[in-house]
Scaffold this motif. Sequence first.
Motif, PDB file in Angstrom:
ATOM      1  N   LEU A 157      10.787 -30.164 -27.450  1.00  0.00           N
ATOM      2  CA  LEU A 157      12.160 -30.574 -28.238  1.00  0.00           C
ATOM      3  C   LEU A 157      12.014 -30.769 -29.651  1.00  0.00           C
ATOM      4  CD1 LEU A 157      15.143 -31.534 -28.289  1.00  0.00           C
ATOM      5  CD2 LEU A 157      13.978 -33.874 -28.090  1.00  0.00           C
ATOM      6  N   HIS A 197      26.402 -44.619 -37.938  1.00  0.00           N
ATOM      7  CA  HIS A 197      27.595 -43.707 -37.398  1.00  0.00           C
ATOM      8  C   HIS A 197      28.801 -44.086 -38.032  1.00  0.00           C
ATOM      9  CE1 HIS A 197      25.191 -42.383 -34.178  1.00  0.00           C
ATOM     10  NE2 HIS A 197      24.895 -43.511 -33.588  1.00  0.00           N
ATOM     11  N   ASN A 224      24.691 -38.600 -32.287  1.00  0.00           N
ATOM     12  CA  ASN A 224      23.718 -39.244 -31.379  1.00  0.00           C
ATOM     13  C   ASN A 224      22.651 -37.966 -30.904  1.00  0.00           C
ATOM     14  OD1 ASN A 224      26.202 -40.765 -29.622  1.00  0.00           O
ATOM     15  ND2 ASN A 224      24.912 -41.754 -30.804  1.00  0.00           N
ATOM     16  N   GLY A 225      21.456 -38.315 -31.225  1.00  0.00           N
ATOM     17  CA  GLY A 225      20.341 -37.366 -30.795  1.00  0.00           C
ATOM     18  C   GLY A 225      20.128 -36.601 -32.186  1.00  0.00           C
ATOM     19  N   ALA A 226      20.642 -36.887 -33.327  1.00  0.00           N
ATOM     20  CA  ALA A 226      20.388 -36.106 -34.569  1.00  0.00           C
ATOM     21  C   ALA A 226      18.970 -36.050 -34.969  1.00  0.00           C
ATOM     22  CB  ALA A 226      21.356 -36.116 -35.514  1.00  0.00           C
ATOM     23  N   GLY A 227      18.488 -36.933 -34.384  1.00  0.00           N
ATOM     24  CA  GLY A 227      16.962 -37.091 -35.050  1.00  0.00           C
ATOM     25  C   GLY A 227      16.800 -38.311 -36.206  1.00  0.00           C
ATOM     26  N   LYS A 228      17.710 -39.098 -36.454  1.00  0.00           N
ATOM     27  CA  LYS A 228      17.844 -40.248 -37.261  1.00  0.00           C
ATOM     28  C   LYS A 228      16.651 -41.261 -37.035  1.00  0.00           C
ATOM     29  CE  LYS A 228      21.935 -41.324 -36.266  1.00  0.00           C
ATOM     30  NZ  LYS A 228      22.282 -40.424 -35.300  1.00  0.00           N
ATOM     31  N   SER A 229      16.660 -41.611 -36.018  1.00  0.00           N
ATOM     32  CA  SER A 229      15.518 -42.685 -35.407  1.00  0.00           C
ATOM     33  C   SER A 229      14.346 -42.121 -35.424  1.00  0.00           C
ATOM     34  CB  SER A 229      15.894 -43.347 -34.088  1.00  0.00           C
ATOM     35  OG  SER A 229      17.188 -44.021 -33.907  1.00  0.00           O
ATOM     36  N   SER A 230      13.951 -40.944 -35.113  1.00  0.00           N
ATOM     37  CA  SER A 230      12.813 -40.211 -35.205  1.00  0.00           C
ATOM     38  C   SER A 230      12.188 -40.339 -36.348  1.00  0.00           C
ATOM     39  CB  SER A 230      12.769 -38.953 -34.510  1.00  0.00           C
ATOM     40  OG  SER A 230      13.447 -38.840 -33.163  1.00  0.00           O
ATOM     41  N   ALA A 276      13.011 -33.041 -32.358  1.00  0.00           N
ATOM     42  CA  ALA A 276      13.743 -33.719 -32.556  1.00  0.00           C
ATOM     43  C   ALA A 276      14.125 -33.992 -34.331  1.00  0.00           C
ATOM     44  CB  ALA A 276      13.121 -35.295 -31.972  1.00  0.00           C
ATOM     45  N   GLN A 310      16.686 -49.874 -34.255  1.00  0.00           N
ATOM     46  CA  GLN A 310      17.995 -49.967 -33.533  1.00  0.00           C
ATOM     47  C   GLN A 310      18.302 -50.914 -32.654  1.00  0.00           C
ATOM     48  OE1 GLN A 310      18.787 -45.481 -32.618  1.00  0.00           O
ATOM     49  NE2 GLN A 310      20.467 -45.990 -31.529  1.00  0.00           N
ATOM     50  N   GLU A 353      20.682 -48.240 -37.925  1.00  0.00           N
ATOM     51  CA  GLU A 353      21.976 -48.692 -37.295  1.00  0.00           C
ATOM     52  C   GLU A 353      22.322 -50.134 -37.337  1.00  0.00           C
ATOM     53  OE1 GLU A 353      23.554 -46.745 -33.733  1.00  0.00           O
ATOM     54  OE2 GLU A 353      22.469 -44.896 -34.102  1.00  0.00           O
ATOM     55  N   GLU A 394       4.406 -43.128 -30.140  1.00  0.00           N
ATOM     56  CA  GLU A 394       4.880 -41.751 -29.839  1.00  0.00           C
ATOM     57  C   GLU A 394       5.357 -41.101 -31.084  1.00  0.00           C
ATOM     58  OE1 GLU A 394       7.966 -42.781 -27.449  1.00  0.00           O
ATOM     59  OE2 GLU A 394       6.786 -44.119 -28.854  1.00  0.00           O
ATOM     60  N   PHE A 400       8.799 -33.610 -29.507  1.00  0.00           N
ATOM     61  CA  PHE A 400       8.517 -34.132 -28.359  1.00  0.00           C
ATOM     62  C   PHE A 400       8.544 -33.131 -27.196  1.00  0.00           C
ATOM     63  CE2 PHE A 400      10.908 -37.295 -30.563  1.00  0.00           C
ATOM     64  CZ  PHE A 400       9.934 -38.478 -30.705  1.00  0.00           C
TER      65      PHE A 400
HETATM   66  N1  LIG Z   1       9.956 -40.921 -27.278  1.00  0.00           N
HETATM   67  C1  LIG Z   1      10.648 -39.883 -27.220  1.00  0.00           C
HETATM   68  N2  LIG Z   1      10.083 -39.033 -26.091  1.00  0.00           N
HETATM   69  C2  LIG Z   1      11.062 -37.865 -25.913  1.00  0.00           C
HETATM   70  N3  LIG Z   1      12.184 -37.417 -26.682  1.00  0.00           N
HETATM   71  C3  LIG Z   1      12.427 -38.545 -27.696  1.00  0.00           C
HETATM   72  C4  LIG Z   1      11.746 -39.686 -27.731  1.00  0.00           C
HETATM   73  N4  LIG Z   1      12.503 -40.211 -28.886  1.00  0.00           N
HETATM   74  C5  LIG Z   1      13.485 -39.682 -29.113  1.00  0.00           C
HETATM   75  N5  LIG Z   1      13.798 -38.541 -28.386  1.00  0.00           N
HETATM   76  C6  LIG Z   1      14.793 -37.142 -28.540  1.00  0.00           C
HETATM   77  O1  LIG Z   1      14.527 -36.864 -29.632  1.00  0.00           O
HETATM   78  C7  LIG Z   1      16.059 -36.608 -30.270  1.00  0.00           C
HETATM   79  C8  LIG Z   1      16.429 -37.459 -31.301  1.00  0.00           C
HETATM   80  O2  LIG Z   1      16.242 -38.537 -31.105  1.00  0.00           O
HETATM   81  P1  LIG Z   1      16.838 -39.801 -32.088  1.00  0.00           P
HETATM   82  O3  LIG Z   1      16.643 -41.059 -31.330  1.00  0.00           O
HETATM   83  O4  LIG Z   1      15.807 -39.481 -33.498  1.00  0.00           O
HETATM   84  O5  LIG Z   1      18.469 -39.497 -32.476  1.00  0.00           O
HETATM   85  P2  LIG Z   1      19.422 -40.396 -33.218  1.00  0.00           P
HETATM   86  O6  LIG Z   1      19.835 -39.613 -34.229  1.00  0.00           O
HETATM   87  O7  LIG Z   1      18.449 -41.721 -33.708  1.00  0.00           O
HETATM   88  O8  LIG Z   1      20.374 -40.819 -32.201  1.00  0.00           O
HETATM   89  P3  LIG Z   1      21.252 -42.151 -31.972  1.00  0.00           P
HETATM   90  O9  LIG Z   1      22.444 -42.132 -32.894  1.00  0.00           O
HETATM   91  O10 LIG Z   1      21.678 -41.864 -30.615  1.00  0.00           O
HETATM   92  O11 LIG Z   1      20.561 -43.238 -32.173  1.00  0.00           O
HETATM   93  C9  LIG Z   1      16.972 -36.823 -28.876  1.00  0.00           C
HETATM   94  O12 LIG Z   1      17.141 -35.667 -28.158  1.00  0.00           O
HETATM   95  C10 LIG Z   1      16.239 -37.864 -28.131  1.00  0.00           C
HETATM   96  O13 LIG Z   1      16.236 -37.484 -26.702  1.00  0.00           O
END
Ligand SMILES: Nc1ncnc2c1ncn2[C@@H]1O[C@H](COP(=O)(O)OP(=O)(O)OP(=O)(O)O)[C@@H](O)[C@H]1O
Lengths: 314, 270
Positions: free
Chosen positions: A19, A195, A41-47, A21, A86, A163, B270, A16
């Motif tokens: 970043l 988590h 949080n923010g590890a990149g799981k949802s991405s 992700a 999520q 989650e 995205e 992104f």
């Molecule tokens: N649409 C987006 N635009 C910009 N940055 C994004 C976007 N989606 C995710 N990110 C960033 O990518 C990184 C990974 O986010 P992600 O949601 O994949 O983490 P996660 O492991 O699912 O976290 P959580 O446990 O909090 O759900 C984070 O720094 C987040 O801010």
Amino acid sequence: MPGEPLIYARGLTKTFGSLRAVDAVDFSVTRGEAFGFLGPNGAGKSSTMRMIAAVSPRSGGDLRVLGLDPDRDGPTIRGRLGVVPQEDNLDLELTVRENLYVYGRYFDIPRRELRARIERLLDFAQLSERADERVEPLSGGMKRRLTIARSLVNEPDLLLLDEPTTGLDPQARHALWDRLYRLKAEGVTLVLTTHYMDEAEQLCDRLVVMEGGRIAAEGSPRALIGRYCTREVVELRFGPGESERMAAKLTGLGGAGVSERIEVLPDRLLVYTDEGDAAVAAVEALRLEPVSVLVRRGTLEDVFLRLTGRHLVD
Amino acid sequence: MSSRALPVRVVPPGMFGLGRGRRLIERDLLVARRVWWVPLSGIAEPVFYLLSIGIGIGKLVGRIPGPHHTTIVYATYVAPALLAASAMNGAVYESTFNVYFKLKYAKIFDAVLSTPLEAVDVARGEIAYALLRGTFYAAIFVAMMAALGDLVSVWAVLALPAAMLISFAFSAVGMAATTYMRGWTDFDLVQLVLLPLFLFSTTFYPLSTYPRWLQLAVECTPLFHGVSLVRALTLGQVGPAAAGHAAYLVVMGVIGVVVASRRVRVLLLE
Ligand SMILES: Nc1ncnc2c1ncn2[C@@H]1O[C@H](COP(=O)(O)OP(=O)(O)OP(=O)(O)O)[C@@H](O)[C@H]1O
Ligand SMILES: [Mg+2]
């Protein structure tokens, strides 16, 4: 194609802006498996999950889902996936039943077939009694169950759960786990993020720990505990502020082969050992007199905290 | 398979037909069933205009020259313009306020896009539904015009299809514009655009009333073409210009669909 993984990722990357992700991760998921993504949080799981779900184009690397390329065959892939995002995104203007109906129609399921499936899903989600109520006032647990029921309406080959139990009370979590076991027993492949270490231990055959967009470790819960933790952990509590001083006195334990490592936390010491009782005996022999002593098994939580950071003294 | 795939490549996918966007219309209709009375407020507005201005001012104006050396009452002149405006209003209300709510708050499209539907299906489905709402308004209005004797030509059978074309053009552009909205305050701009369109698009008097520069400006705006097209049909003054008006609306609608699909993809995938 028999034997081909359901999901195959090599160097999978999502950026992104500047970043990263998801930063060049490799993993694969085979049919019938329950596979987990763990990470802070923010590890990149949802991405990662969104790329698998063919709703977020990858920025780099290879990804095949059900043998297809999400960039090219998104609709076909999504037609065979069940997705639990999520955050619930139920249609709040509709009733419970209508939510399942409308969602099923997005998959072109014929009306008559869909009606039969909806009755089964309402039963599965224990929502039959609320079927004709609007979704908005339902409790969080009910909404989550409905989201899971909705994800099953197309009888997916692969179920993605981001989650699934966050924010639920223990009863609701256990009820959901029970539903997920049943799906697994029916041969549905599960991919989930969580988590909760107990959730991962309960549900996952195999998992990866993610941190900062990368995969820090991979294996079955047992194997990860074997590799990154010890069979048992002795938790010693001393008086306030005494931990550091006591840790110094315990360094001998490592030399004696009783402990693999000792970790100092603000409120207690963790002695990682394969023989909890022997370690306790060694501590008693030193006459340190801790306020409390607890011997427990090494858990995935220990692995997680070790891999994703907490100050350690080896 | 390959014989079918070719035209799909040549024509942008889904430019014609609704594809899976139909499913979204089913969803919207299910919701609308519960709030069936909402559109009534929308249809009331042009009806009030017709009864107040058309008939009231009509008294002052008297009969005016109509087609083929006949004369018509003023209401017959104003009614087609109000029909065009009601087709526009229905479409715009749906494709702006309602689409914005679904896009930003209800997250309807996030769920939809995790199914086989794609961004273009979302755009087409929502635009088609807004078109339906505009058509619904227009149909009621046409029925009223028929009852009041304001349809003086056989060409008037095309008045409703023409109104649908207006709805299509405004739905598509309305939805495209909505994807750029940053908050509810941006919707004040919608009003700011609709009101002058309504007042200046030769709704109440002919284009010749304006100075030349204003005529040129008005000729560039979409409702003017909608009004001109519908009026040509209901008064039976159909010429080559009518095709030009229709073409303007088609192009406007197609651009709206393309932009709206692209924007839904950018915002949600995205
Ligand atoms: N649409 C987006 N635009 C910009 N940055 C994004 C976007 N989606 C995710 N990110 C960033 O990518 C990184 C990974 O986010 P992600 O949601 O994949 O983490 P996660 O492991 O699912 O976290 P959580 O446990 O909090 O759900 C984070 O720094 C987040 O801010
Ligand atoms: Mg997440």
